[in-house]
Every structure is written in structure tokens, then in C-alpha cells.
Design an enzyme around this catalytic site. Sequence first.
Site, short mmCIF file in Angstrom:
data_model
loop_
_atom_site.label_atom_id
_atom_site.label_comp_id
_atom_site.label_asym_id
_atom_site.label_seq_id
_atom_site.Cartn_x
_atom_site.Cartn_y
_atom_site.Cartn_z
N ASN A 1 -4.57 6.36 -1.12
CA ASN A 1 -4.14 6.46 0.28
C ASN A 1 -3.46 7.80 0.55
O ASN A 1 -3.52 8.33 1.66
CB ASN A 1 -3.22 5.30 0.64
CG ASN A 1 -4.01 4.03 0.90
OD1 ASN A 1 -5.23 4.08 1.12
ND2 ASN A 1 -3.35 2.90 0.86
N HIS B 1 -2.29 -2.89 -6.49
CA HIS B 1 -2.74 -2.50 -5.16
C HIS B 1 -4.23 -2.70 -5.05
O HIS B 1 -5.01 -1.91 -5.60
CB HIS B 1 -2.36 -1.04 -4.86
CG HIS B 1 -2.78 -0.58 -3.50
ND1 HIS B 1 -3.27 0.67 -3.25
CD2 HIS B 1 -2.83 -1.25 -2.31
CE1 HIS B 1 -3.57 0.78 -1.95
NE2 HIS B 1 -3.31 -0.38 -1.38
N SER C 1 0.82 -1.22 0.00
CA SER C 1 0.00 0.00 0.00
C SER C 1 0.85 1.26 0.00
O SER C 1 0.39 2.32 -0.40
CB SER C 1 -0.87 0.03 1.27
OG SER C 1 -1.69 -1.09 1.31
N GLU D 1 -5.21 -0.25 -8.07
CA GLU D 1 -4.19 0.70 -8.57
C GLU D 1 -3.08 -0.11 -9.20
O GLU D 1 -2.51 -0.99 -8.55
CB GLU D 1 -3.66 1.56 -7.41
CG GLU D 1 -4.64 2.63 -6.95
CD GLU D 1 -4.13 3.39 -5.73
OE1 GLU D 1 -3.41 2.80 -4.93
OE2 GLU D 1 -4.49 4.57 -5.55
#
Length: 700
Positions: free
Chosen positions: A488, A438, A417, A450
Site C-alpha cells: 500500500n 495483512h 492495512s 503481508e
Amino acid sequence: MTSSQTPTRSGESSEPVRILATSPVALIEIDNPPVNATSQAVRAGLLSAIQEIDRNPQTEAVVIACAGRTFVAGADIREFGQPPREPHLPDVINAIEACLKPVVAAVHGSALGGGCEIALACHARVAEPGATFGLPEVRLGLVPGAGGTQRLPRLVGMEAAIDLVSTGRTVKAAEALRLGLVDRLSSGDLRAEAMDLAQEMIGVQPARTGERPVAAMDAHAASAKVAEVRKKARGAEAPCKAAELVLLAADLPLLEGMARERETFLELRSSEQSAALRHAFFAEREVTRVPGLEKVEPRSIQKVGVVGAGTMGSGIAVAFADAGFDVKVVETSESAFAAGQARITDIYDKQVSSGRLTSAVRDERLSSLSYEVGTPSLADRDLVVEAVFEDMEVKRSLFRDLDGVLAPGAVLATNTSYLDIGLIADATARPADVLGLHFFSPANVMKLVEIVKTDATAPEVIATGLAVAKRLRKVPVVCRVCDGFVGNRILARYRQQAEYLLEEGALPQEVDAAMEAFGFPMGPFAVSDLAGLDIAWARRKRLAPTRDPHERYVDVADRLCEAGRFGRKTGAGWYRYTAGKREPDPFVTGLVEEASQRRKVLRRTISVDEIQARIRAAIVNEACKILDERIVERPLDVDVVMMHGYGYPAWRGGPLFEADRIGLKVILDQVNERAPQDGPGWEPAAGLVRRAASGARFYP
Ligand code: T1G
């Protein structure tokens, strides 16, 4: 047949409606790739075909079928931005229902929106077992505009009609049969069986859907139902309007009800919410078309290895098994893979008990999964995805091993991540074959993935990631490496601003309520409790030595963790949890008030508007920095990440689409107002300043 004025896309036929047979049963075929949308040419062709058949004494009944992969999947969304052109779909559909001869719909693939409305106006419907039906207009910020809210309840009753129209969900043919939406399921040749049914109906007065009565709902139940729809809509306006139109079907004759429906449809079609949802619909498809990769051939992937069968690894393994890949799950020990096997079996068992999966399919999926100890068993894999402990050395060591095991051409993917994928790739002699995939938890449910490329990742490896994501039925966004990639990284800013609001006077439940009113499924503090506070805490502790001493840092979350309050899993975090229900906790209020004192801030009441505006500005500003740094190439990449990975309301179109609507100068002013007190990292993005100054938009 008139040719369509809408520019035909490649492969579209200019004669999209043909009469293939006439006596005694006529066959009308619609052929308008890719999904037989009711473009102007289709509407005109269908109307003239029905009129011709009505006039032909040789024809005693008619079947409407579609060529290609699906029945009509709806009105042509691409036409919505243009002035409506005749014939309008309601008129075509009313002509079908008024036909003097029995009309049978032969449905395969998806009968959606206008396609479902065409089927509803036919006098009977035959469907392939794999066909689906639905009125998904609310997902485009619309209501059905061609009789769907008025005819559906006449076939399936009020309750079911309100459910289907207000949620836009689709039903499979078997459920449609049970509901009364379908008359027969085909067992072989759909068209032949539809023609047989039409033949049987010759000489019988057609059962016109619009003439069927529908029982009204009890007034109390009706208002309760609409209230329930409004709550679930979380700020979207179409679902409630759709539910209210369905209720009208009990009180008004068909044409009056359709007039009310059409009025609402046209009003919504020019609404901001519908423009945003149509943008979201096309952005979700456009995002898979990455500039420069159009002609790059992806590698062939069938045998997949997943290393690590924890929460993420087991979800990833299930996602691949669901998509028909051959999946090998590898762990470090028998007990570890047994635990992983149990997690995966539990995921499938839950789907069987909820009725979403049959036990036969579960067994088939489970049989496509194998389990091994140690990486040597991965030698035959085309792609390996790691989901091991989030630590750089652990991942580098694993990739070093994999490099020695995998055949040339195999693709190595990390599910990290936050870690720098370039450093992970450097542990191998094949950095060009390394990328990030991801996934978002639960990996077998969340649509977003992702696809993170390093400077060394080969174009065909990125193309392979896109092809794998498409097969997984995921929504892929290609991005470069940065701290937190796209989602994120933006979420971190979102959470920081939320914590600043706590210091200045808000409480967690107030921030959460404001953001849930904004349209997020859950507010930031409730989400943190769900994910577990300890994960972010471990990362903050790891990064503490490198933190900017001037950064405005709020330590309330650290104090919660120090008190062993990791969220739902420990029964307390930002909230206290009693029987799974979240409740504000005076202990947390105390911590927040102490934080204000330490910051020497006089607490004040903070309005919902201020909470929403500050958090949205924080999101837009960080999103613009991500664009400025070319972590992604297009604004739609960011909007798709935020809608599909973080629940940004699709009826707002994503943060950058919405920022255009609000005005970039307004957003910039909000950012500038905060920057002095929020300190380093909160400066306005250069791209935001530039666009605000020039009047440019993210979406020109
Ligand atoms: N209009 C125009 N283009 C459409 C379209 C539509 N309705 N549906 C799909 N496409 C394009 C899509 O952009 C893509 O194009 C290609 O078809 C394949 O789509 C009067 C007012 C049918 C389940 O909301 O849900 O009817 O990118 O990649 O995954 O009351 O498409 O290749 O150039 O999604 O197999 C209501 C929307 C309209 C259905 C197929 N109908 N479509 O999924 O393929 S409003 C919908 C879908 C309406 C009436 C109201 C899905 C699909 P390109 P795809 P797929």
C-alpha cells in the site's frame, strides 16, 4: 545409469530411473525428488531404460510411473540457465512413442510440462482421480518444448489444446478423461491397474499419438482465437506463440511441427520475459525462507477466531475454512454475525454455481465455521485474526479484551492495512504474541499476505505466521511496520504520480490504458473505483492535519467524493458506470482541467511511454526506500508483494528485477527529473543513488 551433472539437491537420488519389473510387463520408475523433474540424469536414465526394454524379448509392454508425491512435474527449471545437455527431452519422448511395445503412463500428483509431454507420448494413460495435467510453460515465458503443442491437439482437438497450452491451466483427471487426454481413472492401485492395461495392449499395434490426425480450425475461428489469446496475455509473448504452434499441428507432420516448436522454445528460453518469469517462480518460494527463522519452531494452530465478519473478515474466515482450520467467527451482535454468515454462505454458493466447488464440499466447509457474539467465546482459540473497523482505538480496545480472554501462547493478529501494529500490541500484556496478517481483498482469493512484525514480535510468532500462510496456500512476505507496510505504501506513490499526470494533461482513461498496456490487469483509476473512493478519502481526511503543506497534493479525488461519486458502488467515480461498463465522464474531465488551471499548468498530451516510465520510476524509488529502511530484507520481498498483491506483470519479474534490466542509472535519471516539480517525498532513494553510482544491481 549416468549420474546427473546438475548439483543434486539434498534428497535427490543419483540413480533417478530404475526398471523394477521386466516380464511380461516392465515397470520403469522415475525417482527424482522433490517433483521428479526431468533433469539430465532422468532423461538419460529414461532413454536407456526404454532402449533396454525395446531390446528385451521377455518384455511385451511397459508402464512408466514415478515415486514420491507426483508424476514428472516438468523439465528441471534450474537447468535453464545452463547450456542444454543431451539427451534432450524431445528425443527421449520420441523414443518412448516409437517403442515397439505398448507404453502406459501411470499418473499421480501432477503431470506438468515435460511430464505431461511424456504422458502424451505414451500409448495410453491411467490417472489417479486426484491427478492433474497441464502444460504451464507459458507461465515461465516458454512454450512446451518436447511435443506438447503437437501431440495435445491430436488427443483433445484444437480448441481445447489452444486453451490449455495458451493459459497453462491444469485440468483434473476427470476433465482429462472427458477431453481424451486420459484413457482410464484408477480406482485402487494405480500401478497395478496401469500394468493391467499394458497387459491388455500386448500384441495390439500401439496407438501412437503423433500419428493421429487433427482437424484444422476454420481460418477465421483460428485468427479470432489467437487474437483472444493475445488480449488475455496482456503483453506476455509466450501464450500467442504457443497458440500458433498448436494450430500448426493440423498442417505439419509431427516431427516438422516439433522442429518448429523446439525452435520457438529455445528462442523464448533465452528471452527476458522467460528470465523474469523464472525469477518470479523461484522468488515466490524463496520468499517463504526468512533468514534467521530456519530453525524456529512455529506454534501449533488449528482453532482460529476471526473477529469482524465484514468484507475482509468473511473472506479471511473462508480462507481458513478452505485450508481445514476450525473457524469461529465473532461479531458484536446477532444481526452482525447473521450478516457475516450470509456473506460467507454467499461466497461458497457462488463457487458452487460456478462449478468450482461441489455442494458437498461447500456444506463441509460451512460446517467447519461457527458464529458467536462477543470475545469470551474465543478463549479456546490458538490464533485470533481481527478485521474490525480500521480505527486505532477500536483495535486497541479489542486487543485489550482478547488479552484477557485468550490462553497464554495464543497468537493475536491484526488485519490492519495502515495502522501502527506496535501501538495495537501495546494494548496487551503480550506484545511478543502480536503480529499483522495483512490479507488482500478478496482474502479467500488473493495469494499475498503481508506478515507484519513489530520490534516486540517473537521469532516463533513470525514463524507461526509463515506456517499458517503456507497452509492457507498463500504467498507470505515478512515486513516491518511503516505507513502502508510494503504494497500500500508503494501503491500510494503510484497513485500520486498518476494524479500528477492528470494535472499535467492526461485523463484517467489514458493513464489506465497505458498501465493496462504495461501489463497491469487494471489501471489505477479503475482500481480505485472498484475498491471505493470513500475509504481512501476517509484516511486522507484523518491525515489532513499532519500533511506536509509543501506536498504536491491533487484534490480531484476529494472533489469526486464530495460529489458522492465513490466509484462502481455509486455508479460513478473516476468513470461513469452503465450496466457495469466503465465509460469516461465529461464531469471528471472538467474536474481534471480545473485542477490544471488551479496548478497553473498548461495541459499537454502525455505519451504512453512517459506515463509508464514515470509510474515505474515512482514504484522503483519507493521500493528502494522500503529496502533502505529495512522494512523488508530482500529485493525479492518487494517484487513478490507487487506481483502477487498488485498485479505487477510477472513477465517483468517485479519492479526491482525489471529496474536491473532497464539500468538503475536510467531509473535514477527519471527520478531526478521529476523530484524538483513533485516536491517532498520524491527525492531519490539513497540505495538507488548508491547502486547507480557503483554499478551494483538489486539482484547481483
Ligand atoms: N524444476 C525444478 N524444481 C522444481 C520444479 C521444476 N520444474 N517444480 C518445482 N520445483 C521445486 C520447487 O522450486 C521447490 O523447491 C520444490 O520443487 C517444491 O515445489 C520441456 C520446458 C509441481 C505444482 O512449470 O508448479 O517442462 O524450494 O514448493 O506447492 O516442455 O512446484 O523446495 O527447493 O512448488 O507442492 C514446467 C512448476 C517446467 C511446474 C508442486 N513445469 N512447478 O507444487 O511444491 S518447463 C512447471 C510447480 C517444461 C517442457 C518444459 C509446482 C508443483 P524448494 P513447490 P508444491
